[in-house]
Design a protein around this motif. Structure first.
Motif, PDB file in Angstrom:
ATOM      1  N   GLY A  58      -0.238   7.417 -49.292  1.00 30.41           N
ATOM      2  CA  GLY A  58       0.151   6.404 -49.839  1.00 30.41           C
ATOM      3  C   GLY A  58      -1.410   6.029 -51.528  1.00 30.41           C
ATOM      4  O   GLY A  58      -1.015   4.880 -51.446  1.00 30.41           O
ATOM      5  N   GLN A  59      -2.665   7.036 -51.479  1.00 30.47           N
ATOM      6  CA  GLN A  59      -2.836   6.274 -52.052  1.00 30.47           C
ATOM      7  C   GLN A  59      -2.926   5.996 -53.590  1.00 30.47           C
ATOM      8  O   GLN A  59      -3.117   5.744 -54.524  1.00 30.47           O
ATOM      9  CB  GLN A  59      -4.756   8.047 -52.153  1.00 30.47           C
ATOM     10  CG  GLN A  59      -5.676   7.768 -50.581  1.00 30.47           C
ATOM     11  CD  GLN A  59      -6.573   8.570 -51.042  1.00 30.47           C
ATOM     12  OE1 GLN A  59      -6.633   9.291 -51.819  1.00 30.47           O
ATOM     13  NE2 GLN A  59      -6.804   9.565 -49.961  1.00 30.47           N
ATOM     14  N   MET A  60      -1.939   7.479 -54.220  1.00 30.02           N
ATOM     15  CA  MET A  60      -1.404   6.593 -55.608  1.00 30.02           C
ATOM     16  C   MET A  60       0.194   5.739 -55.294  1.00 30.02           C
ATOM     17  O   MET A  60       1.397   6.554 -55.728  1.00 30.02           O
ATOM     18  CB  MET A  60      -0.915   8.255 -55.832  1.00 30.02           C
ATOM     19  CG  MET A  60      -1.853   8.663 -56.560  1.00 30.02           C
ATOM     20  SD  MET A  60      -2.296  10.183 -57.051  1.00 30.02           S
ATOM     21  CE  MET A  60      -3.334   9.820 -58.076  1.00 30.02           C
ATOM     22  N   GLY A  61       0.692   5.652 -54.741  1.00 26.38           N
ATOM     23  CA  GLY A  61       1.323   4.345 -54.001  1.00 26.38           C
ATOM     24  C   GLY A  61       1.946   4.853 -52.858  1.00 26.38           C
ATOM     25  O   GLY A  61       2.557   6.414 -52.203  1.00 26.38           O
ATOM     26  N   GLY A  62       4.162   4.612 -52.732  1.00 23.95           N
ATOM     27  CA  GLY A  62       4.778   5.143 -51.720  1.00 23.95           C
ATOM     28  C   GLY A  62       5.640   6.085 -53.047  1.00 23.95           C
ATOM     29  O   GLY A  62       5.071   6.409 -53.855  1.00 23.95           O
ATOM     30  N   GLU A  63       6.561   6.930 -51.761  1.00 24.46           N
ATOM     31  CA  GLU A  63       6.866   7.822 -52.195  1.00 24.46           C
ATOM     32  C   GLU A  63       7.982   7.332 -53.468  1.00 24.46           C
ATOM     33  O   GLU A  63       7.980   8.676 -54.709  1.00 24.46           O
ATOM     34  CB  GLU A  63       8.239   8.142 -51.179  1.00 24.46           C
ATOM     35  CG  GLU A  63       7.697   8.669 -50.319  1.00 24.46           C
ATOM     36  CD  GLU A  63       9.646   9.302 -49.521  1.00 24.46           C
ATOM     37  OE1 GLU A  63       8.519  10.782 -49.694  1.00 24.46           O
ATOM     38  OE2 GLU A  63       9.565   8.789 -49.325  1.00 24.46           O
ATOM     39  N   ARG A  64       8.682   6.491 -54.152  1.00 26.60           N
ATOM     40  CA  ARG A  64       9.381   5.763 -55.216  1.00 26.60           C
ATOM     41  C   ARG A  64       8.509   5.937 -56.212  1.00 26.60           C
ATOM     42  O   ARG A  64       7.841   6.477 -57.539  1.00 26.60           O
ATOM     43  CB  ARG A  64       9.637   4.323 -54.922  1.00 26.60           C
ATOM     44  CG  ARG A  64       9.764   3.464 -56.274  1.00 26.60           C
ATOM     45  CD  ARG A  64      10.501   2.483 -56.804  1.00 26.60           C
ATOM     46  NE  ARG A  64      12.180   1.986 -55.466  1.00 26.60           N
ATOM     47  CZ  ARG A  64      12.387   1.333 -55.009  1.00 26.60           C
ATOM     48  NH1 ARG A  64      12.145   0.258 -55.868  1.00 26.60           N
ATOM     49  NH2 ARG A  64      13.454   1.229 -54.500  1.00 26.60           N
ATOM     50  N   ASP A  65       6.452   5.619 -56.039  1.00 23.83           N
ATOM     51  CA  ASP A  65       5.561   5.299 -56.968  1.00 23.83           C
ATOM     52  C   ASP A  65       5.213   6.866 -57.320  1.00 23.83           C
ATOM     53  O   ASP A  65       4.780   7.406 -58.320  1.00 23.83           O
ATOM     54  CB  ASP A  65       4.218   4.978 -56.427  1.00 23.83           C
ATOM     55  CG  ASP A  65       4.672   3.494 -56.248  1.00 23.83           C
ATOM     56  OD1 ASP A  65       4.898   2.620 -57.261  1.00 23.83           O
ATOM     57  OD2 ASP A  65       4.406   3.038 -55.224  1.00 23.83           O
ATOM     58  N   ASN A  66       5.180   7.304 -56.583  1.00 25.51           N
ATOM     59  CA  ASN A  66       4.650   9.126 -56.488  1.00 25.51           C
ATOM     60  C   ASN A  66       5.606   9.806 -57.561  1.00 25.51           C
ATOM     61  O   ASN A  66       5.418  10.451 -58.260  1.00 25.51           O
ATOM     62  CB  ASN A  66       4.598   9.349 -54.941  1.00 25.51           C
ATOM     63  CG  ASN A  66       3.370   9.376 -54.514  1.00 25.51           C
ATOM     64  OD1 ASN A  66       3.440   9.596 -52.957  1.00 25.51           O
ATOM     65  ND2 ASN A  66       2.317   8.446 -54.758  1.00 25.51           N
ATOM     66  N   LEU A  67       7.359   9.810 -57.448  1.00 27.11           N
ATOM     67  CA  LEU A  67       8.056  10.548 -57.716  1.00 27.11           C
ATOM     68  C   LEU A  67       8.399  10.444 -59.686  1.00 27.11           C
ATOM     69  O   LEU A  67       8.179  10.831 -60.422  1.00 27.11           O
ATOM     70  CB  LEU A  67       9.513   9.913 -57.522  1.00 27.11           C
ATOM     71  CG  LEU A  67      10.697  10.612 -57.842  1.00 27.11           C
ATOM     72  CD1 LEU A  67      10.475  11.956 -58.012  1.00 27.11           C
ATOM     73  CD2 LEU A  67      12.054  10.464 -57.324  1.00 27.11           C
ATOM     74  N   GLU A  68       7.564   8.399 -59.810  1.00 25.91           N
ATOM     75  CA  GLU A  68       7.827   8.438 -60.915  1.00 25.91           C
ATOM     76  C   GLU A  68       6.825   8.750 -62.104  1.00 25.91           C
ATOM     77  O   GLU A  68       6.279   9.129 -63.097  1.00 25.91           O
ATOM     78  CB  GLU A  68       8.039   6.272 -60.749  1.00 25.91           C
ATOM     79  CG  GLU A  68       8.804   6.007 -61.070  1.00 25.91           C
ATOM     80  CD  GLU A  68      10.131   6.474 -61.395  1.00 25.91           C
ATOM     81  OE1 GLU A  68      10.032   6.783 -63.032  1.00 25.91           O
ATOM     82  OE2 GLU A  68      11.716   6.814 -60.752  1.00 25.91           O
ATOM     83  N   ALA A  69       5.535   9.081 -60.978  1.00 26.31           N
ATOM     84  CA  ALA A  69       4.767   9.302 -61.872  1.00 26.31           C
ATOM     85  C   ALA A  69       4.404  10.895 -62.020  1.00 26.31           C
ATOM     86  O   ALA A  69       4.098  11.676 -62.720  1.00 26.31           O
ATOM     87  CB  ALA A  69       2.967   9.568 -60.768  1.00 26.31           C
ATOM     88  N   LEU A  70       5.059  11.843 -61.040  1.00 29.39           N
ATOM     89  CA  LEU A  70       5.671  13.255 -61.125  1.00 29.39           C
ATOM     90  C   LEU A  70       6.573  13.178 -62.859  1.00 29.39           C
ATOM     91  O   LEU A  70       6.279  14.434 -62.733  1.00 29.39           O
ATOM     92  CB  LEU A  70       6.345  14.026 -59.635  1.00 29.39           C
ATOM     93  CG  LEU A  70       6.588  15.225 -59.900  1.00 29.39           C
ATOM     94  CD1 LEU A  70       4.792  15.858 -59.559  1.00 29.39           C
ATOM     95  CD2 LEU A  70       7.273  15.509 -58.531  1.00 29.39           C
ATOM     96  N   LYS A  71       7.488  12.554 -62.603  1.00 29.35           N
ATOM     97  CA  LYS A  71       8.131  12.668 -64.090  1.00 29.35           C
ATOM     98  C   LYS A  71       7.400  11.994 -64.718  1.00 29.35           C
ATOM     99  O   LYS A  71       7.936  13.370 -65.957  1.00 29.35           O
ATOM    100  CB  LYS A  71       9.153  11.183 -63.532  1.00 29.35           C
ATOM    101  CG  LYS A  71      10.547  11.619 -62.661  1.00 29.35           C
ATOM    102  CD  LYS A  71      10.890  10.440 -61.683  1.00 29.35           C
ATOM    103  CE  LYS A  71      11.856  10.523 -63.456  1.00 29.35           C
ATOM    104  NZ  LYS A  71      13.201   9.208 -63.116  1.00 29.35           N
ATOM    105  N   ILE A  72       6.470  11.404 -65.521  1.00 31.75           N
ATOM    106  CA  ILE A  72       6.195  11.003 -66.136  1.00 31.75           C
ATOM    107  C   ILE A  72       5.049  12.116 -66.978  1.00 31.75           C
ATOM    108  O   ILE A  72       4.022  12.674 -67.527  1.00 31.75           O
ATOM    109  CB  ILE A  72       6.253   9.712 -66.149  1.00 31.75           C
ATOM    110  CG1 ILE A  72       5.201   9.556 -66.111  1.00 31.75           C
ATOM    111  CG2 ILE A  72       6.695   8.851 -67.081  1.00 31.75           C
ATOM    112  CD1 ILE A  72       4.090   7.816 -65.841  1.00 31.75           C
ATOM    113  N   GLY A  73       4.493  12.718 -65.548  1.00 29.83           N
ATOM    114  CA  GLY A  73       3.101  13.612 -65.527  1.00 29.83           C
ATOM    115  C   GLY A  73       1.479  12.989 -65.309  1.00 29.83           C
ATOM    116  O   GLY A  73       0.730  13.928 -65.682  1.00 29.83           O
TER     117      GLY A  73
END
Length: 325
Positions: A67-82
């Motif tokens: 969770g250093q970059m947040g939870g799964e929702r945060d990770n997915l949003e970060a992945l989508k925008i690169g």
């Protein structure tokens, strides 16, 4: 003026010469809400070793687990925008981005682990992957196992009839709530960190989860029985930003694809070994095991599952999935 002209030209030449070398150097930032010591992240580390070795050090992986970059929702949003290039999830991307296919995260839909994988490799899995890439800009590199989910309880569960009136903890998952309500159990949504206390206080008398959850949350200290229902084989999805993947060289894409395939297979081996080991640990801790008939559970919950396919998962039917071998 001549000095500055020479300096600018030198800088441009230097940049041109350095460009190709820099272009061959790739860093993958890999985030996950799961801890570094989980089988998923151990397998992800194997992936990093393989891509580094096979690329001659041109591809490096930086890890941000726990969770250093947040939870799964945060990770997915970060992945989508690169913002990150890769992430390791449970089945959250399916539930979030392709909810009509969230039967992949539902109990009593699949016969066993092999059935889950066969369905993921079928046209239904292809449709999910197409939604990921075409609509959300993310690519599924593959899937690995996390283990079967079972039931813990104060009293033995020998058949689905023993569920009648049992107060069982569930998360906020609609399929889990509806399916277990159909068994006659009283479903109580409780956050996972509050589960142990809730069991001790008698708020609930049963729970659902894989062996690693049962052990790490010390449920063997609050529950005496473990029913091997195997009502869902939990999985992990490895995802990559599609633009990042498309921008790689053919050679680097080949390295990433083959390394991911091998690391996911390694992860499956870890998960199977962990299940065997943790089952032994829980038995040694005093949990008494029962093995109720899975078919009896599936028959009992069929009305709820059929309702979910009709209302939420209309892309397919329970019969179509049952026919997949």
């Amino acid at each position: 003026m001549k000095f500055w002209t020479k300096l600018v030209v030198a800088a441009c030449v230097g940049g041109t010469l350095a460009g190709p070398a820099l272009a061959q150097s790739v860093t993958i930032q890999l985030a996950s809400a799961f801890n570094a010591d989980t089988d998923m992240m151990q397998a992800a580390e194997r992936f990093g070793e393989l891509v580094s070795e096979r690329s001659g050090g041109e591809i490096a992986v930086r890890y941000f687990p726990g969770g250093q970059m947040g939870g799964e929702r945060d990770n997915l949003e970060a992945l989508k925008i690169g913002e990150i290039e890769m992430a390791v999830f449970g089945t959250y991307p399916i539930v979030s981005l392709a909810p009509a296919y969230s039967f992949f995260d539902a109990p009593f839909v699949f016969r066993d682990r092999d059935h889950v994988y066969a369905t993921w490799q079928s046209e239904l899995g292809d449709e999910v992957r197409e939604i990921f890439e075409a609509e959300h800009g993310v690519r599924a590199l593959g899937m690995m196992g996390r283990g079967y989910r079972h039931l813990t309880s104060n009293d033995p569960i020998n058949s689905v009839e023993d569920m009648e009136g049992m107060r069982i903890r569930m998360g906020q998952s609609k399929p889990f709530i509806e399916a277990f309500t159909e068994t006659g159990a009283v479903v109580v949504p409780i956050a996972l960190p509050e589960l142990f206390t809730s069991l001790r206080l008698g708020t609930v008398s049963a729970s659902d989860g894989p062996f690693d959850q049962i052990y790490t949350f010390n449920l063997h200290e609050a529950q005496s029985h473990l029913a091997l229902t195997g009502h869902l084989y939990a999985t992990s999805l490895w995802m990559m930003n599609e633009d990042f993947y498309a921008g790689l060289s053919d050679a680097h894409r080949e390295i990433i694809d083959t390394a991911a395939s091998e690391a996911l297979a390694y992860g499956d081996e870890l998960a199977l070994a962990s299940e065997e080991r943790l089952r032994g640990v829980l038995v040694e801790a005093g949990m008494q095991i029962t093995e109720p008939d899975y078919a009896g559970f599936m028959e009992k919950v069929r009305p709820a599952i059929d309702r979910l396919f009709a209302e939420d998962w209309s892309v397919t039917t329970a019969e179509e999935i049952a026919a997949i071998q």
